[in-house]
Write an enzyme that holds these catalytic residues in place. Structure first.
Site, PDB file in Angstrom:
ATOM      1  N   ASP A 189       0.886  -1.211  -0.081  1.00 49.07           N
ATOM      2  CA  ASP A 189       0.045   0.154   0.121  1.00 49.07           C
ATOM      3  C   ASP A 189       0.786   1.368  -0.172  1.00 49.07           C
ATOM      4  O   ASP A 189       1.735   1.404   0.768  1.00 49.07           O
ATOM      5  CB  ASP A 189      -0.899  -0.060   1.319  1.00 49.07           C
ATOM      6  CG  ASP A 189      -2.100   1.129   1.504  1.00 49.07           C
ATOM      7  OD1 ASP A 189      -2.911   0.918   0.625  1.00 49.07           O
ATOM      8  OD2 ASP A 189      -1.495   1.915   1.939  1.00 49.07           O
ATOM      9  N   GLU A 242       1.841  -0.240  -4.952  1.00 46.77           N
ATOM     10  CA  GLU A 242       0.733   0.732  -5.583  1.00 46.77           C
ATOM     11  C   GLU A 242       1.409   1.791  -5.726  1.00 46.77           C
ATOM     12  O   GLU A 242       2.450   2.545  -4.758  1.00 46.77           O
ATOM     13  CB  GLU A 242      -0.241   0.872  -4.293  1.00 46.77           C
ATOM     14  CG  GLU A 242      -1.266   1.711  -4.725  1.00 46.77           C
ATOM     15  CD  GLU A 242      -2.210   2.390  -3.695  1.00 46.77           C
ATOM     16  OE1 GLU A 242      -3.424   2.610  -3.804  1.00 46.77           O
ATOM     17  OE2 GLU A 242      -1.877   2.414  -2.409  1.00 46.77           O
TER      18      GLU A 242
HETATM   19  O1  TEU Z   1      -4.366   4.070  -1.313  1.00 45.80           O
HETATM   20  C1  TEU Z   1      -3.329   5.075  -1.699  1.00 45.80           C
HETATM   21  C2  TEU Z   1      -3.898   6.106  -2.652  1.00 45.80           C
HETATM   22  O2  TEU Z   1      -3.059   6.839  -2.820  1.00 45.80           O
HETATM   23  C3  TEU Z   1      -5.085   6.201  -3.317  1.00 45.80           C
HETATM   24  O3  TEU Z   1      -5.474   5.231  -4.076  1.00 45.80           O
HETATM   25  C4  TEU Z   1      -6.468   6.768  -2.546  1.00 45.80           C
HETATM   26  O4  TEU Z   1      -6.992   5.567  -2.096  1.00 45.80           O
HETATM   27  C5  TEU Z   1      -7.171   7.416  -3.447  1.00 45.80           C
HETATM   28  O5  TEU Z   1      -6.844   8.628  -3.590  1.00 45.80           O
HETATM   29  C6  TEU Z   1      -8.322   7.774  -2.579  1.00 45.80           C
HETATM   30  O6  TEU Z   1      -9.442   8.245  -3.454  1.00 45.80           O
HETATM   31  C7  TEU Z   1      -4.290   3.167  -0.492  1.00 45.80           C
HETATM   32  C8  TEU Z   1      -5.598   2.156  -0.134  1.00 45.80           C
HETATM   33  O7  TEU Z   1      -5.647   1.603  -1.422  1.00 45.80           O
HETATM   34  C9  TEU Z   1      -6.693   3.060   0.343  1.00 45.80           C
HETATM   35  O8  TEU Z   1      -7.719   2.177   0.336  1.00 45.80           O
HETATM   36  C10 TEU Z   1      -6.251   3.631   1.493  1.00 45.80           C
HETATM   37  O9  TEU Z   1      -7.108   4.422   1.920  1.00 45.80           O
HETATM   38  C11 TEU Z   1      -4.992   4.534   1.444  1.00 45.80           C
HETATM   39  O10 TEU Z   1      -3.969   3.782   0.985  1.00 45.80           O
HETATM   40  C12 TEU Z   1      -4.298   4.718   2.728  1.00 45.80           C
HETATM   41  O11 TEU Z   1      -3.698   3.643   3.550  1.00 45.80           O
END
Ligand code: TEU
Ligand code: CA
Length: 581
Positions: free
Chosen positions: A224, A278
């Site tokens: 993440d 990610e």
């Molecule tokens: O997401 C990180 C991220 O930068 C984006 O995809 C973000 O969720 C998006 O801009 C919001 O609309 C990850 C996880 O996938 C997400 O569910 C979490 O909230 C976030 O990290 C924090 O851990």
């Protein structure tokens, strides 16, 4: 969009890439051949009637997942959490969230998957912890605490935060701690303080924790926000332009590759794992540095250019199929000569693909969901199916802000409507379409009350269309989206060319049809996808000719695939050898 792409996509570099791949064929790896299925546990299957999906509920559905043909499950964060951000705020990395089950349930999940020849990858959230994590509780207790330096603390400036950093969820990225008067950094919610990766003790704790889960039998990690872990030295102010796309700045920390190589050396090396980062904000050009096999960092990353086409941050914008095709070509280059790619159209942070790229109306639903499935599974890269995508689950309707659950949607609302900057209707217009809540409605197992997700009251609304769109009904229908997915996955598994073959967009300029080939040696397939709800008169470019239909969502035969592609028609075809043309 197109300007951004042309910077990343010089034609010469694409040609160079193809040539070098021909010289060095891709190494076979299990994680290139697998199809991954993402489980957002909370919304998947509830075993005890408390309305929240859990690990025993998932275990009950393993036969279903096996029947789909997927080999790997990516599990949403299963760790102990106060659930401010549905588990992406971890309180204890070595305990299971009691709402999801016990450590024994986790072990049973791994065993159940292994019995079926399947594997588990877990979500690894190490850019930040929960503010309830013991490290942060210690850290917050005072500047002299040995854990102070586990997080990023700074003095304020002119009665305000240390700099103008913004949180990805809205508002300042700094929170003042009244006791010490200092501020801590949080790229996400204030309950998600960012770890200080400069501190070797933090890194060692994280590595030990990773080994703990590897020893339990997990086969890799979805990392993440991993590209945010290295912070910019000096923490200078952002420019106005940078504030518009925070992710592009937050991924530029100078030590990101040092940290990933260190992690690889300490934990990942010699274990043959799937590691997917990610990479929100990482450009295609900068990606080979993360995924090059020779560099030993990650095996693949997620880019968000495709799922975010047609929006600027959370605001919806116009887009075209040509834009989408340009991004597909751009992403192709991002593996570099010896890296690998992902393919996905949905996850728990983005709207449902059939509602975004397809046509969720009763007429378009089946054909467009199958067209998108064809793109998802037949591109080069490891495909990731998000739960419910395989039955074409759609977005849900939101009346007003009270219908939203997502912390991100609420943050956007507070920072716009809340401060009188935008009207409620304007914000709702975009939020309804883009909110992460669209992906988080409970899985639609059958037409019964609560869609068979729970016997209790679901934590979040079930989409009323579960009456028509559900697993039970599609399992029984040979022409369903679900069964089309099963066939696609089998087809991919049976043809090395569909896994390892080169990708080439053979018709970049066509405004409605995606046409690409997958080629390995003498073996070649054509994939055609009519991305619109109209019949398209379509002639294949370069004199190409279809010789055989492997799969076609309209059950067309060789003679009648072309020249009239039906609305959302899609399929995989073998091309006639050049001599026959
Ligand atoms: O997401 C990180 C991220 O930068 C984006 O995809 C973000 O969720 C998006 O801009 C919001 O609309 C990850 C996880 O996938 C997400 O569910 C979490 O909230 C976030 O990290 C924090 O851990
Ligand atoms: Ca439950």
């Amino acid at each position: 969009m197109s300007q951004h792409l042309s910077e990343n996509l010089p034609v010469s570099s694409m040609t160079a890439l193809r040539a070098s791949e021909a010289d060095t064929p891709q190494k076979a790896k299990w994680w290139k051949e697998a199809v991954v299925y993402q489980v957002y546990t909370r919304s998947f299957s509830d075993s005890n009637g408390d309305g929240i999906g859990d690990l025993p509920g998932l275990i009950d559905r393993l036969d279903y997942l096996q029947s789909l043909g997927v080999q790997v499950i990516w599990l949403a964060p299963h760790y102990d959490t106060p659930n401010v951000d549905n588990g992406y705020d971890i309180r204890d990395y070595r305990a299971v969230d009691p709402l999801q089950g016990t450590m024994a349930d986790f072990d049973r999940l791994v065993a159940g998957l292994h019995e079926r020849g399947m594997k588990l990858i877990v979500d690894l959230v190490i850019n930040h912890t929960s503010d309830q994590h013991e490290w942060f509780r210690q850290s917050r207790s005072g500047p002299d605490n040995p854990y102070r330096d586990f997080y990023i603390w700074r003095d304020g400036r002119d009665d305000g935060p240390p700099n103008n950093y913004l949180s990805i969820f809205g508002g300042s990225a700094w929170e003042k701690d009244e006791a010490s008067g200092q501020y801590y950094l949080h790229y996400f919610a204030k309950e998600q303080p960012d770890l200080n990766w400069e501190n070797p003790k933090v890194r060692q704790e994280v590595y030990n924790m990773m080994r703990f889960w590897l020893d339990k039998g997990v086969s890799g990690f979805r990392m993440d926000s991993i590209c945010f872990i290295s912070k910019l030295p000096g923490l200078r102010d952002l420019t106005l332009a940078e504030m518009e796309s925070l992710e592009h700045v937050y991924v530029t920390g100078p030590k990101i590759h040092d940290y990933l190589q260190d992690m690889h050396h300490e934990v990942l090396v010699d274990r043959d794992l799937l590691t997917v980062g990610e990479a929100f904000g990482v450009s295609f050009e900068d990606t080979p540095a993360f995924v090059s096999e020779a560099r030993n960092e990650l095996t693949m990353v997620f880019h968000f250019e495709i799922v975010r086409i047609g929006r600027h941050d959370w605001q919806v914008q116009d887009w075209t199929i040509k834009d989408l095709k340009a991004v597909l070509r751009g992403e192709e280059t991002s593996s570099g000569p010896d890296g690998w790619l992902t393919s996905f159209l949905e996850n728990h942070d983005n709207p449902r693909s059939v509602s975004w790229f397809g046509d969720p109306s009763p007429k378009g639903h089946g054909p467009s969901a199958k067209a998108l499935a064809t793109l998802l599974i037949m591109r080069r890269g490891t495909p990731y199916i998000y739960q419910g995508e395989e039955i074409g689950m759609t977005n849900i309707h939101f009346d007003g802000i009270e219908d939203f659950q997502d912390i991100n949607a609420k943050g956007i609302w507070n920072n716009t409507v809340g401060i009188g900057k935008m009207s409620a209707e304007e914000v709702l217009h975009s939020l309804r379409r883009v909110t992460r809540d669209n992906a988080r409605t409970p899985m639609q197992w059958d037409a019964s009350n609560h869609a068979g997700f729970t016997t209790g009251l679901p934590w979040f609304r079930v989409n009323p269309n579960h009456i028509d769109i559900n697993v039970a009904q599609q399992d029984a229908d040979p022409n369903s989206i679900l069964n089309y997915y099963r066939t696609l996955i089998q087809l991919r598994a049976s043809q090395k060319t569909l896994i390892y073959g080169d990708f080439e967009d053979v018709d970049p300029d066509h405004p409605a049809v995606i046409a690409f080939t997958r080629t390995l040696g003498d073996d070649q397939f054509l994939i055609l996808i009519n991305m619109c709800g109209e019949t398209e008169h379509y002639i294949l470019p370069h004199g190409l000719k279809i010789a055989e239909v492997l799969l076609d969502n309209m059950s067309a035969s060789v003679e009648n695939v072309l020249p009239n592609l039906k609305p959302w028609q899609a399929g995989i075809y073998r091309l006639a050898p050049p001599a026959d043309i």
